[in-house]
Design a protein around this motif. Structure first.
Motif, PDB file in Angstrom:
ATOM      1  N   PRO A 273     -38.209 -71.195 121.632  1.00 44.95           N
ATOM      2  CA  PRO A 273     -39.669 -71.058 121.690  1.00 44.95           C
ATOM      3  C   PRO A 273     -40.208 -70.644 123.050  1.00 44.95           C
ATOM      4  O   PRO A 273     -41.325 -70.118 123.135  1.00 44.95           O
ATOM      5  CB  PRO A 273     -40.162 -72.463 121.300  1.00 44.95           C
ATOM      6  CG  PRO A 273     -39.017 -73.372 121.611  1.00 44.95           C
ATOM      7  CD  PRO A 273     -37.794 -72.573 121.327  1.00 44.95           C
ATOM      8  N   GLU A 274     -39.443 -70.874 124.118  1.00 48.22           N
ATOM      9  CA  GLU A 274     -39.932 -70.563 125.463  1.00 48.22           C
ATOM     10  C   GLU A 274     -39.191 -69.389 126.100  1.00 48.22           C
ATOM     11  O   GLU A 274     -39.377 -69.106 127.280  1.00 48.22           O
ATOM     12  CB  GLU A 274     -39.788 -71.811 126.349  1.00 48.22           C
ATOM     13  CG  GLU A 274     -40.554 -73.014 125.821  1.00 48.22           C
ATOM     14  CD  GLU A 274     -40.181 -74.303 126.541  1.00 48.22           C
ATOM     15  OE1 GLU A 274     -39.312 -74.260 127.431  1.00 48.22           O
ATOM     16  OE2 GLU A 274     -40.766 -75.349 126.213  1.00 48.22           O
ATOM     17  N   GLY A 275     -38.354 -68.700 125.328  1.00 52.00           N
ATOM     18  CA  GLY A 275     -37.484 -67.677 125.912  1.00 52.00           C
ATOM     19  C   GLY A 275     -38.112 -66.331 126.158  1.00 52.00           C
ATOM     20  O   GLY A 275     -37.807 -65.669 127.155  1.00 52.00           O
ATOM     21  N   GLY A 276     -38.988 -65.888 125.248  1.00 46.36           N
ATOM     22  CA  GLY A 276     -39.529 -64.542 125.394  1.00 46.36           C
ATOM     23  C   GLY A 276     -40.903 -64.393 124.770  1.00 46.36           C
ATOM     24  O   GLY A 276     -41.385 -65.289 124.055  1.00 46.36           O
ATOM     25  N   ASP A 277     -41.526 -63.251 125.034  1.00 41.08           N
ATOM     26  CA  ASP A 277     -42.867 -62.961 124.531  1.00 41.08           C
ATOM     27  C   ASP A 277     -42.748 -62.154 123.241  1.00 41.08           C
ATOM     28  O   ASP A 277     -42.624 -60.926 123.260  1.00 41.08           O
ATOM     29  CB  ASP A 277     -43.658 -62.193 125.577  1.00 41.08           C
ATOM     30  CG  ASP A 277     -45.128 -62.047 125.213  1.00 41.08           C
ATOM     31  OD1 ASP A 277     -45.481 -62.291 124.046  1.00 41.08           O
ATOM     32  OD2 ASP A 277     -45.921 -61.667 126.101  1.00 41.08           O
TER      33      ASP A 277
END
Length: 420
Positions: free
Chosen positions: A342-346
């Protein structure tokens, strides 16, 4: 020997590489403007030798019915009157017995494991880089039933000498640290430490450059291949929209379109285009992104790490040759990457892509000779074109030269369908 390779995807370019290394005069012909512009362009980014498994597996017919009513199912079928689709599905379901699965799995692992040694040697010899990583693949299980089912595949891996290890929920975090940010989501995983990742488009283009500059391979782009002319059991020429091309030998590497080229020759290739989708997501947090490739077993979605990008590939859609980008398919693979990392990429800035995987009913590629003395096939690799490309190209080049191949080619050529 003068050889024409028809198709410049990853299978066509690797075929050209191994043929040129053996001293042949090679020309590659393609309708696109450069290599790897179709199925090889946006694939999942995994070179998954140990993960080579048939889609046709016990229980799949029952699962296919269930998936039809699920929003985020790994298999989707567009409702349409398509006799080739119906024929492909019947043939595939016929391979879903335990006996056929075991035979097909062994064939796939045989060529995939050979391809592992071939790509490692190729990378050493050519020096090409393609945002590659040699850190393995992690198959993630959300349910205990998936862990139990993995034991069957592990037996085949053991028989084929493929390194693997079953991990618990804590151990998977040591392989992929970002999974610690989603505790309780997975009960375990199967780690294949010798699998690899990278950008197939970069790999194919940089290998094509090497072939052109170092091995003298000629590439002709923007050429529509229309038909093959033959006489006396031999191919005489390739008719294109530009001119006729002649050679001593011809290699068909046209993926899902291969079957159309050889149909009039009386060669039946049971290849069907299985549509896949991918997202290419810019990395925003290295610590929250994958470090190699994970495969979410529940949704059959692969998430791979490039240098500053995450490639998310998944969904098998039976839709004939339709290349439209469906937002509901994007929603599925977006959901998975957000759920796992969930926090790895846009994800909002991701590039959305689709391509056609050339699937056979038994998931095994078609590599080898035909009834025509100088016509050869290297096609039908499905979702594992890059994984199997180097082994396939090396095997084909040896067979064409009359050399004894380094692996047993039995069961890999088109004759396995003669009695079907």
């Amino acid at each position: 020997m003068k050889v024409l390779v028809l198709g410049s995807g990853v299978v066509g370019v690797t075929s050209a590489y191994y043929l040129a290394r053996q001293g042949h005069e090679v020309t590659v012909v393609d309708r696109q403007s450069s290599p790897a512009m179709e199925t090889s362009y946006g694939n999942a980014g995994q070179v998954s030798f140990g993960f080579s498994s048939p889609w046709a597996a016990p229980g799949i017919p029952q699962k296919a019915v269930k998936w039809m009513f699920q929003e985020h199912a790994p298999l989707k079928i567009q409702p349409k009157m398509d006799p080739p689709m119906a024929r492909f599905m019947m043939q595939m379901f016929g391979n879903c017995t335990p006996e056929r699965y075991a035979v097909n799995k062994e064939r796939m692992v045989r060529i995939a494991e050979y391809s592992r040694s071939c790509i490692n040697a190729l990378r050493e010899e050519t020096g090409i880089r393609y945002e590659d990583r040699q850190r393995g693949l992690l198959q993630l299980f959300r349910y205990d039933s998936q862990v139990a089912a993995a034991s069957k595949d592990m037996k085949v891996l053991e028989q084929c000498g493929v390194r693997h290890k079953l991990l618990d929920a804590k151990e998977i975090q040591a392989v992929e640290p970002a999974l610690a940010r989603v505790p309780g989501k997975f009960v375990g995983g199967l780690h294949l430490p010798d699998d690899q990742t990278g950008d197939c488009y970069l790999f194919t283009n940089r290998l094509a450059d090497y072939c052109r500059e170092r091995l003298g391979v000629n590439f002709r782009f923007g050429i529509e291949i229309q038909r093959l002319e033959h006489s006396g059991g031999r191919i005489e020429s390739v008719v294109t929209n530009a001119d006729k091309l002649s050679a001593d030998a011809y290699v068909v590497c046209m993926g899902s379109f291969s079957k159309f080229l050889v149909k009039d020759l009386g060669i039946r290739l049971p290849i069907y285009p299985v549509k896949g989708y991918s997202l290419t997501v810019p990395v925003t947090d290295d610590g929250g992104a994958p470090q190699s490739t994970v495969m979410d077993e529940t949704f059959k979605v692969a998430i791979s790490r490039f240098d500053n990008r995450i490639r998310v590939g998944g969904t098998a859609e039976l839709a004939s040759y339709d290349l439209s980008l469906l937002e509901k398919r994007r929603a599925t693979i977006s959901m998975v990457v957000r759920d796992v990392f969930p926090e790895g990429g846009d994800v909002e800035k991701a590039e959305f892509w689709t391509g056609l995987r050339p699937m056979t009913p038994d998931s095994t590629p078609i590599i080898g000779a035909t009834r025509y003395d100088n016509l050869w096939l290297n096609t039908g690799h499905g979702t594992l074109g890059w994984t199997m490309s180097c082994g396939s190209g090396h095997l084909l080049a040896d067979l064409m030269a009359g050399r004894r191949p380094e692996i047993d080619p039995n069961g890999l050529d088109v004759t396995r369908y003669d009695a079907a």
